[in-house]
Design a protein around this motif. Structure first.
Motif, short mmCIF file in Angstrom:
data_model
loop_
_atom_site.label_atom_id
_atom_site.label_comp_id
_atom_site.label_asym_id
_atom_site.label_seq_id
_atom_site.Cartn_x
_atom_site.Cartn_y
_atom_site.Cartn_z
N VAL A 66 0.86 -1.17 0.00
CA VAL A 66 0.00 0.00 0.00
C VAL A 66 0.90 1.23 0.00
O VAL A 66 2.03 1.18 0.50
CB VAL A 66 -0.95 0.00 1.22
CG1 VAL A 66 -0.17 0.24 2.51
CG2 VAL A 66 -2.05 1.04 1.08
N VAL A 67 0.42 2.32 -0.59
CA VAL A 67 1.19 3.55 -0.67
C VAL A 67 0.57 4.59 0.25
O VAL A 67 -0.65 4.79 0.25
CB VAL A 67 1.23 4.11 -2.11
CG1 VAL A 67 1.95 5.44 -2.16
CG2 VAL A 67 1.89 3.11 -3.04
N HIS A 68 1.40 5.25 1.06
CA HIS A 68 0.94 6.36 1.88
C HIS A 68 1.84 7.55 1.65
O HIS A 68 3.04 7.41 1.42
CB HIS A 68 0.93 5.98 3.36
CG HIS A 68 -0.19 5.05 3.73
ND1 HIS A 68 -1.52 5.38 3.59
CD2 HIS A 68 -0.17 3.78 4.21
CE1 HIS A 68 -2.26 4.37 3.97
NE2 HIS A 68 -1.48 3.39 4.36
N GLN A 69 1.26 8.73 1.73
CA GLN A 69 1.99 9.97 1.51
C GLN A 69 2.76 10.34 2.77
O GLN A 69 2.27 10.22 3.88
CB GLN A 69 0.98 11.06 1.15
CG GLN A 69 1.59 12.40 0.80
CD GLN A 69 0.53 13.37 0.34
OE1 GLN A 69 -0.46 12.98 -0.29
NE2 GLN A 69 0.71 14.64 0.66
N GLU A 70 4.00 10.81 2.59
CA GLU A 70 4.89 11.08 3.70
C GLU A 70 4.32 12.12 4.67
O GLU A 70 4.37 11.95 5.89
CB GLU A 70 6.25 11.55 3.16
CG GLU A 70 7.40 11.41 4.13
CD GLU A 70 8.73 11.68 3.45
OE1 GLU A 70 9.61 10.81 3.54
OE2 GLU A 70 8.89 12.74 2.84
N GLY A 71 3.75 13.19 4.13
CA GLY A 71 3.19 14.23 4.99
C GLY A 71 2.02 13.73 5.81
O GLY A 71 1.91 14.02 7.01
N LEU A 72 1.15 12.95 5.18
CA LEU A 72 0.02 12.39 5.90
C LEU A 72 0.49 11.43 6.99
O LEU A 72 -0.01 11.44 8.12
CB LEU A 72 -0.91 11.66 4.94
CG LEU A 72 -2.10 10.99 5.61
CD1 LEU A 72 -3.20 11.98 5.88
CD2 LEU A 72 -2.61 9.81 4.82
N ALA A 73 1.46 10.60 6.67
CA ALA A 73 1.99 9.64 7.65
C ALA A 73 2.57 10.38 8.86
O ALA A 73 2.46 9.90 10.00
CB ALA A 73 3.04 8.75 7.00
#
Length: 599
Positions: free
Chosen positions: A274-281
């Motif tokens: 799964v891909v998550h955005q660095e800022g959101l993480a």
């Protein structure tokens, strides 16, 4: 759901995090670890490969050079004097009067200090195999290897990734190692037959005429596989029992995201990803629901605003500088003030010198008024001799980090640009490689993909952009933060975000940075805005690892379960643009309506 409400977070991490691998790639370092770990392995994102080609390149993209034009030099000196005025220190060409310390005290052979890691010299890497079994030698050469047992997969992995170039024996009968990863790759003597590869540069795949895409992707695969095998002890034969969470910087383009998913699923053989955005993480890593995330990395600084767990459209700003630029500025400052010893420091041909400069910057640079000097030990690294120790008094240590606010102080490298068609030909690239089978909506602007609003009513109030905006800015950090927050439009949201700024990345640890960000952002807000308070939130975890930790939390909580991509589906079908399963963590990924189709 009732269980999730009552379970202790640490228990959930232990139960679900043992088979989740979180990968957070950056330009200079990659952070990889199991989700149940407190901190990941933080490893230089590079690989040195044996070569018998002459003339030998020191680095794969050797055509880069650091060119400072006359105009840039004048701008840099002007920026220095502006900063000096603010910090109440002498201007660039003023002599510091009545200094009670000599500027440098020369070489101090055998210098021994109890001050800790910051004064300990690096050592040259051993480039030779020392056992007949190449895999055993690889394990023996890895600093801090925790398990000496040799599994059959190590030999298979080594054989797969070893350079095809012949490895010539030395007079002692040793052979060169085919490739060397991580910090060891940066500590290889420049006279040895190795070429250093950095697959990511300035937030993008480092593709150039001299570093083709296929080699970049192979290097990424080799580095990540080496870490999985040697650090996490997960052989390829066992990876079907593991899932991967990719926590990716906002700088990556669609094609780059797709290629990284392929590396994880097709080449590294994870069962799903799964891909998550660095800022959101980062928001989840600190237990927040909204924040303006300011990620100051080694080569890129990114700003993005998060509200209710979603990246807000059009708030993303990318600045082409980071910690390594501050380190280079530190060297320039000392040379100008003649405090740097008479040694050959060259970060292009000796990456070990950049390691030293980064350590000096982390140990001594801070932001505060007045003269900031420190007695430090600078090391010289020359072939065939131990590192030389030079005790010297460094000066103006508060100037380099101020380059974040005055980027003219940080002169960037000059690189050959990547092939334009590779990055900018989005639609052709997608049609060629992702097999678009869906017609474009007649009412949709040319730059957008179909399905942007399908099932995404939450974005109805936001404007539709004709194309993905050019997010790279040529401004200082305070202006980028202010512009990002003001672009959200709503006064209540702007006020909340100005009081919820979160600094992450290694440079966020710079002493004195937080109050300067608050002060300068406050002064950058236009007078017609009814905002009078700016606050930087203290990070609850190490700013270097907060995005990695947030990715682990997101993966364990199983947010957006439909976003997980399974290996068989990816290999068989790829992904399509249209309706179906969508990534739920990034506006831009939503806007592309990326999904994959079950057979």
């Amino acid at each position: 759901m009732d269980y999730l409400k009552t379970v202790v977070p640490s228990q959930l991490l232990a139960e679900r995090g043992s088979n989740l691998v979180v990968i957070n790639p950056g330009s200079a370092n990659v952070r990889i670890g199991l989700a149940q770990q407190d901190t990941p392995f933080n490893i230089p994102h590079c690989i040195a490969r044996y070569t018998n080609q002459l003339p030998k390149l020191y680095v794969k993209d050797q055509m880069l050079n650091i060119q400072v034009t006359t105009a840039q030099h004048m701008d840099r000196e002007k920026a220095y004097d502006i900063i000096a005025s603010l910090l109440k220190i002498p201007f660039l060409d003023e002599e510091v009067a009545n200094s009670s310390f000599p500027r440098k005290t020369g070489r101090v052979d055998g210098y021994n200090t109890q001050s800790g890691r910051k004064d300990v010299a690096f050592t040259w890497a051993n480039v030779y195999e020392q056992e007949t079994n190449s895999s055993l030698a690889s394990v023996m050469h890895i600093p801090g290897a925790e398990r000496p047992t040799i599994e059959s997969h190590i030999g298979e992995a080594s054989e797969k990734h070893e350079s095809t170039d012949a490895q010539e024996p030395t007079t002692s009968g040793h052979k060169y190692r085919g490739f060397i990863c991580g910090e060891e790759a940066l500590r290889i003597p420049p006279t040895e037959p190795y070429c250093l590869h950095r697959p990511i540069r300035r937030g993008h795949l480092n593709i150039s005429q001299h570093y083709p895409m296929q080699q970049v992707l192979e290097d990424l695969h080799t580095i990540w596989d080496w870490i999985l095998v040697k650090k996490l002890h997960i052989p390829q034969s066992e990876r079907s029992m593991y899932a991967a969470i990719l926590v990716l910087p906002e700088t990556f383009d669609d094609r780059e995201i797709k290629e990284m998913i392929s590396i994880v699923l097709r080449d590294l053989c994870f069962s799903s990803a799964v891909v998550h955005q660095e800022g959101l993480a980062a928001v989840f890593g600190n237990g927040l629901s909204m924040a303006c995330i300011v990620n100051i990395g080694a080569q890129v600084t990114s700003v993005t605003c998060i509200e209710d767990g979603v990246a807000i459209p059009n708030t993303e700003k990318n600045l082409p500088f980071g910690g390594e630029d501050i380190s280079r500025c530190l060297l320039w400052t000392q040379r100008h003030h003649q405090t740097w010893p008479q040694i050959r420091t060259d970060i292009l041909t000796k990456p070990i010198d950049l390691l030293m400069l980064n350590r000096l910057r982390e140990s001594y640079c801070e932001i505060k008024e007045g003269e900031v000097d420190a007695v430090a030990v600078v090391h010289s690294y020359e072939e065939g001799v131990p590192a030389g120790s030079h005790k010297t008094r460094l000066t103006a240590l508060n100037v380099p980090p101020m380059g974040l606010f005055y980027p003219m102080l940080l002169v960037p490298e000059v690189y050959s640009p990547p092939p334009r068609s590779w990055f900018h030909d989005y639609e052709d690239m997608l049609e060629d490689t992702w097999h678009i089978e869906y017609p474009r909506r007649p009412d949709m602007p040319d730059g957008l993909f179909p399905g942007i609003n399908v099932g995404l009513s939450m974005w109805d109030s936001y404007p539709v952009f004709p194309s993905r905006p050019n997010k790279e800015e040529k401004v200082g950090l305070a202006e980028a933060i202010t512009s990002s927050i003001l672009s959200t439009g709503r006064i209540d949201l702007k006020r909340k975000l100005f009081c919820s700024i979160q600094l992450i990345g290694g440079v966020a640890l710079t002493p004195g940075l937080t109050p300067v960000v608050e002060e300068r952002v406050l002064h950058a807000i236009p007078s017609n805005e009814a905002i009078d308070t700016v606050e930087v939130l203290q990070s609850r975890t190490n700013p270097t690892f907060v995005s990695w930790k947030g990715g682990a939390i997101l993966g364990i909580l199983d947010f957006g379960r439909d976003a997980w991509i399974h290996r068989e589906d990816w290999i068989r079908n790829g992904i399509h643009v249209g309706s179906g399963r969508k990534y739920k963590d990034s506006y831009y990924l939503q806007a592309q309506a990326m999904c994959y189709i079950n057979s």
